[in-house]
Design a protein around this motif. Sequence first.
Motif, short mmCIF file in Angstrom:
data_model
loop_
_atom_site.label_atom_id
_atom_site.label_comp_id
_atom_site.label_asym_id
_atom_site.label_seq_id
_atom_site.Cartn_x
_atom_site.Cartn_y
_atom_site.Cartn_z
N ILE A 40 0.86 -1.18 0.00
CA ILE A 40 0.00 0.00 0.00
C ILE A 40 0.89 1.21 0.00
N PHE A 42 1.40 4.90 0.40
CA PHE A 42 0.89 6.19 0.80
C PHE A 42 1.73 7.33 0.25
N ILE A 87 14.87 -2.46 -1.42
CA ILE A 87 15.45 -2.20 -0.10
C ILE A 87 14.40 -2.17 1.00
N VAL A 88 13.28 -1.49 0.73
CA VAL A 88 12.32 -1.27 1.81
C VAL A 88 11.18 -2.28 1.77
N PRO A 91 11.65 -6.66 1.97
CA PRO A 91 11.81 -7.29 3.29
C PRO A 91 10.51 -7.30 4.09
N MET A 92 9.54 -6.48 3.67
CA MET A 92 8.34 -6.36 4.48
C MET A 92 7.18 -7.18 3.97
N ARG A 95 4.21 -8.82 6.18
CA ARG A 95 4.05 -8.14 7.47
C ARG A 95 2.67 -7.49 7.54
N ALA A 99 2.13 -1.99 9.23
CA ALA A 99 3.57 -1.79 9.08
C ALA A 99 3.90 -1.25 7.70
N ILE A 101 1.87 0.34 5.61
CA ILE A 101 1.34 1.70 5.50
C ILE A 101 2.31 2.67 6.15
N MET A 102 2.79 2.30 7.33
CA MET A 102 3.68 3.19 8.06
C MET A 102 4.99 3.38 7.32
N ILE A 105 4.40 5.83 4.68
CA ILE A 105 4.22 7.17 5.24
C ILE A 105 5.58 7.75 5.60
N GLY A 106 6.45 6.90 6.15
CA GLY A 106 7.81 7.33 6.44
C GLY A 106 8.52 7.78 5.18
N LEU A 107 8.33 7.00 4.12
CA LEU A 107 8.91 7.34 2.83
C LEU A 107 8.41 8.71 2.36
N PHE A 110 10.13 11.37 4.22
CA PHE A 110 11.51 11.40 3.75
C PHE A 110 11.62 12.20 2.44
N LEU B 320 12.20 16.09 8.67
CA LEU B 320 11.38 15.18 7.88
C LEU B 320 12.21 14.00 7.38
N GLY B 324 11.34 10.29 8.59
CA GLY B 324 10.91 9.28 7.61
C GLY B 324 11.91 8.16 7.50
N MET B 328 11.31 4.06 8.36
CA MET B 328 11.58 2.97 7.42
C MET B 328 12.63 2.03 7.98
#
Lengths: 311, 356
Positions: A40, A42, A87-88, A91-92, A95, A99, A101-102, A105-107, A110, B320, B324, B328
């Motif tokens: 997913i 975001f 990379i991201v 590995p997930m 899960r 996790a 979604i988060m 959102i972190g991406l 970033f 930010l 972020g 990750m």
Amino acid sequence: MDMFAVWYFVETTVNGALIGLMYALIALGFVLIYKSTDAINFAQGQFVMISGVMVAALAADYGVPIVLGVIIALVFMILFNVMLERIVLRPMIGRPVVAIIMATIGLAAFLEGLFPMIFGATTRALDLGIPNDPIIVGQVYLTPINLVGGAVALTFFGAFSIFFMKSRKGVALRAVADNHQVSMAMGINVERYFVLAWSMAGVVAVLGGLLWGSAIGVDNTLAVVGLKVFPVVILGGLESIVGCIVGGIIVGVIEAWGGTYIDPAMTQPWFRDFFPFEGGGTKDFLPYLLMIVVLFFKPYGLFGKVIIERV
Amino acid sequence: MFHRESGYYKTSYASDSALYPLPIARFAVAGFAILFFVVAPLLVSSYYLTILNLVGIAIVGALGLNILVGLTGQISIGHAAFMSVGAYTAANLATRFDLPFWITLPAGGLMAAAIGIIVGFPSVRIKGLYLAISTLAAQFIIDWFIVHTPAISGGFQASIQVPRPSVFGIILDTQRELYLFILVTVVIAIIIALNIARSRVGRAFIAIRDQDIAAEILGIDVRRYKLMAFAISSFYAGVTGVLYTYYSGVANNEFFPLVVSIDYLAMVIIGGMGSVLGAIFGATFVTLLPIAIDLFMTSVGPYLIEDTGALSGIKSHMRLILFGGLIMFFLVVEPEGLNRLWLNIRSYFRVWPFSY
């Protein structure tokens, strides 16, 4: 009823629908990834933002022609998305939804920090050479950028439909979307198709960035368009490309009606007697309200795959 | 007396779910109580108390979201909206009816809980991404509703001045007094959260998180417990909103945008989902991160970049990027978050120095 009101209604609706098609284009990137990799995303709005920022900044600050800038953006987005998947998100796999979604959102956070830091946070215009004068059909004024956007979106939806239905890779991608393990057993290299899906999402993001960038200008707020993706995909159903178009048009039209009919009506005395609301801005939340109502009756959207869960 | 056990010697459920598993836990809690209740307010300067206050407020919110996300496995991207609900409820009660904080604090929480049940209602039918987005929708709808209803938001710019809370006639208006006020609330919140996790309700939540259909077959009323999780969680969020309102002296929806919802989710995830200690770690970490970056940039930054304007821009971008990036990083590398790191350290020292 006088003709003016009718024309006005038609104009609002058509322009809304065209904008809706542009929403649908961004939503397509989301659906492509969800369909094939179950991830997913975001950060689709941020993908749109960074490709728009890149093209505009290259053109304005470094004098790179738009066409070359678009090619650079395309190459970058494809490489970036492939790397991201590797990379991201790989590995997930498996899960919990929260996790993933988060992580995206972190991406999103970033990217919202990184790109303005590199290219500067100023608002830039992105000139694709599309005229600003409205095109008049009958008495309906149409905005050229919306027309171009709608046309591009429709072309792409057509192309993707043919790709998914006819080509070998498209059929394989549909198989991957349906069931990872079975497609592996049938000799499909699932990981390669994950890469393909993410690259296609990158291409769609660049297109969205160009269209939206030239429609509303390029800066960090371009990513807000990404928030409109959710009502579109939920209304249409997460797995459906047709649903994407239908959802997009519904959201666009609802927004347009909200802006031209509901907002002014809310300032009328008869309305304020019932609901003492102030100001307008209904177009920002009407799509979400509609989405919730639809979710109550059709939990998987209009065209979504109904999942029967087994323990 | 001060030792930890050298292995697992629990033989009954009672000892497994005890609040103080070992005597040392009792001493640690007493030590922390003295540290935070006596030493900190006497020795820490007012600026650092401000930071502690912000951390304390964040801990309450993170504990609540942890019950929903970590224990029950539901998701809410609209938690800031519940805080907004709590904040405006308390502000209206405090200004219009002149009610003291010990009424407005739970009232804000209860109002948020009521709204939370409504927002959580779709969770009865949908889950996963669909639920996430319907809570996102709730964020926008509640926010719009509050701002555009003058009766709630107080009209212009949607902000309401709130009088400072008072205890036994003492008005809490310095950071030190507010610190103690927030600390007491945090302690109560932690005790309740710990007890929810080990009670029948908490076990039902965990069963739903792990497999909700199986939980239903075991005789757990899944709907009731899902809504209960939403209610408890948004009660905490409402209390957070009230605390923030009392802390800043004004209720304003600008304090609770979508970004705040995401911050709180980040706290729960970075800290480690499903553990009270993790929520505390996460809240501390996420609150301190921008402050640390700010401190770093103002002390080291001028040597790196000459232009002050560019520096302040980079500061907000750096926040930010790090925020972020860390989310990750934790999700990919250490999904159980800071809490797992802490447990690793602890279990290393469990039999130290004779680890073989």
